[in-house]
Write a protein that holds these residues in place. Structure first.
Motif, PDB file in Angstrom:
ATOM      1  N   MET A   1      32.963   9.938  -8.538  1.00 35.20           N
ATOM      2  CA  MET A   1      32.516  10.833  -9.673  1.00 35.20           C
ATOM      3  C   MET A   1      31.638  11.940  -8.962  1.00 35.20           C
ATOM      4  O   MET A   1      31.814  12.975  -9.451  1.00 35.20           O
ATOM      5  CB  MET A   1      31.018   9.891 -10.359  1.00 35.20           C
ATOM      6  N   PHE A   2      31.245  12.019  -7.789  1.00 39.68           N
ATOM      7  CA  PHE A   2      30.792  13.031  -6.924  1.00 39.68           C
ATOM      8  C   PHE A   2      31.658  13.266  -5.464  1.00 39.68           C
ATOM      9  O   PHE A   2      32.246  12.235  -5.102  1.00 39.68           O
ATOM     10  CB  PHE A   2      29.375  12.736  -6.546  1.00 39.68           C
ATOM     11  N   ARG A   3      31.585  14.416  -5.078  1.00 35.32           N
ATOM     12  CA  ARG A   3      32.257  14.793  -3.787  1.00 35.32           C
ATOM     13  C   ARG A   3      31.291  15.327  -2.929  1.00 35.32           C
ATOM     14  O   ARG A   3      30.001  15.509  -3.289  1.00 35.32           O
ATOM     15  CB  ARG A   3      33.300  15.880  -4.193  1.00 35.32           C
ATOM     16  N   ALA A   4      31.578  15.371  -1.731  1.00 27.07           N
ATOM     17  CA  ALA A   4      30.764  16.117  -0.695  1.00 27.07           C
ATOM     18  C   ALA A   4      30.220  17.595  -1.080  1.00 27.07           C
ATOM     19  O   ALA A   4      30.859  18.127  -1.599  1.00 27.07           O
ATOM     20  CB  ALA A   4      31.555  16.106   0.675  1.00 27.07           C
ATOM     21  N   ALA A   5      28.969  17.749  -0.873  1.00 28.71           N
ATOM     22  CA  ALA A   5      28.437  18.988  -1.363  1.00 28.71           C
ATOM     23  C   ALA A   5      28.973  20.108  -0.617  1.00 28.71           C
ATOM     24  O   ALA A   5      29.288  19.806   0.629  1.00 28.71           O
ATOM     25  CB  ALA A   5      26.719  18.892  -1.272  1.00 28.71           C
ATOM     26  N   LYS A   6      29.165  21.219  -1.233  1.00 33.39           N
ATOM     27  CA  LYS A   6      29.535  22.428  -0.395  1.00 33.39           C
ATOM     28  C   LYS A   6      27.998  22.736   0.493  1.00 33.39           C
ATOM     29  O   LYS A   6      27.077  23.098   0.342  1.00 33.39           O
ATOM     30  CB  LYS A   6      29.660  23.616  -1.384  1.00 33.39           C
ATOM     31  N   GLN A   7      28.610  22.857   1.824  1.00 30.62           N
ATOM     32  CA  GLN A   7      27.495  23.095   2.714  1.00 30.62           C
ATOM     33  C   GLN A   7      26.997  24.233   2.794  1.00 30.62           C
ATOM     34  O   GLN A   7      25.721  24.392   3.310  1.00 30.62           O
ATOM     35  CB  GLN A   7      28.226  22.888   4.157  1.00 30.62           C
ATOM     36  N   ASN A   8      27.519  25.464   2.123  1.00 28.21           N
ATOM     37  CA  ASN A   8      26.752  26.700   2.182  1.00 28.21           C
ATOM     38  C   ASN A   8      25.647  26.765   1.178  1.00 28.21           C
ATOM     39  O   ASN A   8      24.655  27.622   0.953  1.00 28.21           O
ATOM     40  CB  ASN A   8      27.828  27.926   1.904  1.00 28.21           C
ATOM     41  N   ARG A   9      25.818  25.722   0.155  1.00 30.89           N
ATOM     42  CA  ARG A   9      24.660  25.610  -1.019  1.00 30.89           C
ATOM     43  C   ARG A   9      24.659  24.208  -1.522  1.00 30.89           C
ATOM     44  O   ARG A   9      24.729  23.946  -2.513  1.00 30.89           O
ATOM     45  CB  ARG A   9      25.249  26.360  -1.988  1.00 30.89           C
ATOM     46  N   ILE A  10      24.229  23.407  -0.446  1.00 31.20           N
ATOM     47  CA  ILE A  10      24.223  22.000  -0.633  1.00 31.20           C
ATOM     48  C   ILE A  10      23.111  21.376  -1.845  1.00 31.20           C
ATOM     49  O   ILE A  10      23.520  20.776  -2.726  1.00 31.20           O
ATOM     50  CB  ILE A  10      23.686  21.040   0.598  1.00 31.20           C
ATOM     51  N   GLN A  17      26.297  18.936  -9.745  1.00 31.67           N
ATOM     52  CA  GLN A  17      27.306  17.871  -9.985  1.00 31.67           C
ATOM     53  C   GLN A  17      26.792  16.855 -10.663  1.00 31.67           C
ATOM     54  O   GLN A  17      27.337  16.365 -11.793  1.00 31.67           O
ATOM     55  CB  GLN A  17      27.715  17.394  -8.579  1.00 31.67           C
ATOM     56  N   ILE A  18      25.422  16.539 -10.277  1.00 30.16           N
ATOM     57  CA  ILE A  18      24.916  15.501 -11.146  1.00 30.16           C
ATOM     58  C   ILE A  18      24.537  15.920 -12.857  1.00 30.16           C
ATOM     59  O   ILE A  18      24.890  15.148 -13.611  1.00 30.16           O
ATOM     60  CB  ILE A  18      23.691  14.995 -10.671  1.00 30.16           C
ATOM     61  N   GLU A  19      24.267  17.287 -12.973  1.00 26.87           N
ATOM     62  CA  GLU A  19      24.024  17.636 -14.261  1.00 26.87           C
ATOM     63  C   GLU A  19      25.331  17.740 -15.028  1.00 26.87           C
ATOM     64  O   GLU A  19      25.241  17.325 -16.107  1.00 26.87           O
ATOM     65  CB  GLU A  19      23.490  19.136 -13.971  1.00 26.87           C
ATOM     66  N   GLY A  20      26.444  18.244 -14.203  1.00 26.23           N
ATOM     67  CA  GLY A  20      27.523  18.221 -14.969  1.00 26.23           C
ATOM     68  C   GLY A  20      27.957  16.922 -15.400  1.00 26.23           C
ATOM     69  O   GLY A  20      28.671  16.698 -16.532  1.00 26.23           O
ATOM     70  N   ALA A  21      27.935  15.937 -14.795  1.00 27.14           N
ATOM     71  CA  ALA A  21      28.233  14.594 -15.245  1.00 27.14           C
ATOM     72  C   ALA A  21      27.793  13.956 -16.254  1.00 27.14           C
ATOM     73  O   ALA A  21      27.987  13.284 -17.023  1.00 27.14           O
ATOM     74  CB  ALA A  21      27.913  13.705 -13.886  1.00 27.14           C
ATOM     75  N   ILE A  22      26.164  14.502 -16.480  1.00 29.28           N
ATOM     76  CA  ILE A  22      25.417  14.012 -17.542  1.00 29.28           C
ATOM     77  C   ILE A  22      25.645  14.898 -18.598  1.00 29.28           C
ATOM     78  O   ILE A  22      26.033  14.063 -19.680  1.00 29.28           O
ATOM     79  CB  ILE A  22      23.756  14.301 -17.209  1.00 29.28           C
ATOM     80  N   GLN A  26      30.042  11.843 -18.677  1.00 27.10           N
ATOM     81  CA  GLN A  26      30.379  10.717 -17.656  1.00 27.10           C
ATOM     82  C   GLN A  26      29.118   9.657 -17.399  1.00 27.10           C
ATOM     83  O   GLN A  26      29.187   8.510 -17.230  1.00 27.10           O
ATOM     84  CB  GLN A  26      30.634  11.212 -16.259  1.00 27.10           C
ATOM     85  N   LEU A  27      27.941  10.355 -17.363  1.00 25.52           N
ATOM     86  CA  LEU A  27      26.580   9.499 -17.351  1.00 25.52           C
ATOM     87  C   LEU A  27      26.002   9.830 -18.695  1.00 25.52           C
ATOM     88  O   LEU A  27      25.712  10.619 -19.256  1.00 25.52           O
ATOM     89  CB  LEU A  27      25.569  10.132 -16.243  1.00 25.52           C
ATOM     90  N   GLN A  28      25.699   8.563 -19.114  1.00 22.25           N
ATOM     91  CA  GLN A  28      25.139   8.306 -20.470  1.00 22.25           C
ATOM     92  C   GLN A  28      23.566   8.098 -20.525  1.00 22.25           C
ATOM     93  O   GLN A  28      23.040   7.642 -19.620  1.00 22.25           O
ATOM     94  CB  GLN A  28      25.661   7.155 -21.260  1.00 22.25           C
ATOM     95  N   PRO A  29      22.679   8.357 -21.605  1.00 17.02           N
ATOM     96  CA  PRO A  29      21.321   7.900 -21.788  1.00 17.02           C
ATOM     97  C   PRO A  29      21.168   6.570 -21.332  1.00 17.02           C
ATOM     98  O   PRO A  29      21.949   5.755 -21.776  1.00 17.02           O
ATOM     99  CB  PRO A  29      21.003   8.352 -22.966  1.00 17.02           C
ATOM    100  N   GLY A  30      20.257   6.336 -20.149  1.00 17.88           N
ATOM    101  CA  GLY A  30      20.031   4.831 -19.705  1.00 17.88           C
ATOM    102  C   GLY A  30      20.940   4.547 -18.541  1.00 17.88           C
ATOM    103  O   GLY A  30      20.438   3.316 -17.845  1.00 17.88           O
ATOM    104  N   ASP A  31      21.834   5.229 -18.307  1.00 15.19           N
ATOM    105  CA  ASP A  31      22.581   4.998 -17.117  1.00 15.19           C
ATOM    106  C   ASP A  31      21.576   5.206 -15.972  1.00 15.19           C
ATOM    107  O   ASP A  31      20.705   5.933 -15.758  1.00 15.19           O
ATOM    108  CB  ASP A  31      23.712   5.833 -16.914  1.00 15.19           C
ATOM    109  N   THR A  32      21.754   4.468 -14.830  1.00 11.96           N
ATOM    110  CA  THR A  32      21.085   4.583 -13.475  1.00 11.96           C
ATOM    111  C   THR A  32      22.174   5.200 -12.551  1.00 11.96           C
ATOM    112  O   THR A  32      23.293   4.612 -12.457  1.00 11.96           O
ATOM    113  CB  THR A  32      20.413   3.116 -13.082  1.00 11.96           C
ATOM    114  N   LEU A  33      21.440   6.230 -11.797  1.00 10.82           N
ATOM    115  CA  LEU A  33      22.386   6.839 -10.969  1.00 10.82           C
ATOM    116  C   LEU A  33      22.665   5.936  -9.604  1.00 10.82           C
ATOM    117  O   LEU A  33      21.945   4.956  -9.505  1.00 10.82           O
ATOM    118  CB  LEU A  33      21.665   8.274 -10.306  1.00 10.82           C
ATOM    119  N   PRO A  34      23.649   6.107  -8.947  1.00 12.77           N
ATOM    120  CA  PRO A  34      23.700   5.351  -7.660  1.00 12.77           C
ATOM    121  C   PRO A  34      22.267   5.405  -6.634  1.00 12.77           C
ATOM    122  O   PRO A  34      21.793   6.197  -7.036  1.00 12.77           O
ATOM    123  CB  PRO A  34      24.837   5.902  -7.011  1.00 12.77           C
TER     124      PRO A  34
END
Length: 238
Positions: A1-10, A17-22, A26-34
């Motif tokens: 679901m996620f990739r390594a963050a861009k190092q110039n703006r980690i 990325q997390i906001e986009g997944a929500i 891809q992530l639903q209400p009630g889901d727990t992040l890793p």
């Protein structure tokens, strides 16, 4: 679901990325992040950067961070409360005037009424007519029950928004009507005549929706908002 963050703006990249997944579902209400450890490895970032990103997501109302055994970052439902609270603060700090609000409501609420007239099902009409019965009961009880009347008024407007099936209208209506009562408290001179006028307007709007007359519904809703905004505006200018 996620990739390594861009190092110039980690930091920003982790949030996006997390906001986009929500927002994409891809992530639903009630889901727990890793877990933090897993997220740190996925993003290849430090624990401090990750925690700061999670705090930003929590402030946006997208996740809730639960501490202790069984805790974690849990995805929340759409952050309507933040929208309502934000509008409340804008009104309190006079960043949104009554005139701004009236201008906005005239267009939005008339469009909602017109759409509702085109899309209402039989069950929707039954709901609206039941709410009108409640409004009539409070009108008959008199001005001591004007707050209860206004609560039913709000429910009618929100029902019309739900009938459109458009989530933008639903969210905006709830945010506006959850906050507009402070103007009613300050600037509407509640009298038996005003209760009757408000009730008459609601009946006319619902009747137009029931008959599928979208142009009439639009005009009735526009004039309803305009008239009561004028009443409040006159008290402010006095």
């Amino acid at each position: 679901m996620f990739r390594a963050a861009k190092q110039n703006r980690i930091f920003q990249d982790v949030v996006e990325q997390i906001e986009g997944a929500i927002l994409s579902g891809q992530l639903q209400p009630g889901d727990t992040l890793p877990s933090e450890r897993d997220l740190k490895d996925m993003f290849q970032t430090s624990r401090g950067t990750l925690r700061e990103a999670l705090r930003v997501l929590e402030q946006k109302g997208l996740i809730e961070i639960k501490l202790g055994v069984g805790g974690g970052s849990v995805v929340k439902a759409a952050p309507l409360e933040q929208v309502c609270n934000g509008l409340d603060l804008l009104i309190r700090f006079q960043k949104i005037s009554l005139r701004h609000l009236a201008e906005f409501r005239e267009d939005v609420e008339s469009s909602v009424a017109a759409l509702a007239a085109r899309r209402a099902a039989a069950s929707d009409i039954l709901e609206l007519e039941g709410l009108l019965d409640d409004a009539r009961g409070y009108r008959d009880l008199g001005v001591d029950y004007w707050r209860e009347f206004v609560e039913v008024d709000k429910r009618i407007h929100q029902a019309l928004a739900r009938i459109t099936g458009n989530p933008m209208y639903i969210v905006v209506h709830q945010a506006v009507h959850d906050n507009i009562q402070r103007y009613y408290e300050q600037f509407l001179p509640w009298t038996p005549e005003m209760l009757q006028e408000n009730y008459h307007d609601l009946c006319a709007i619902v009747q137009a929706v029931k008959e599928g007359r979208n142009d009439t519904a639009r005009a009735k809703a526009y004039r309803h908002v305009q008239r009561f905004s004028e009443y409040m505006g006159n008290r402010i200018d006095a």
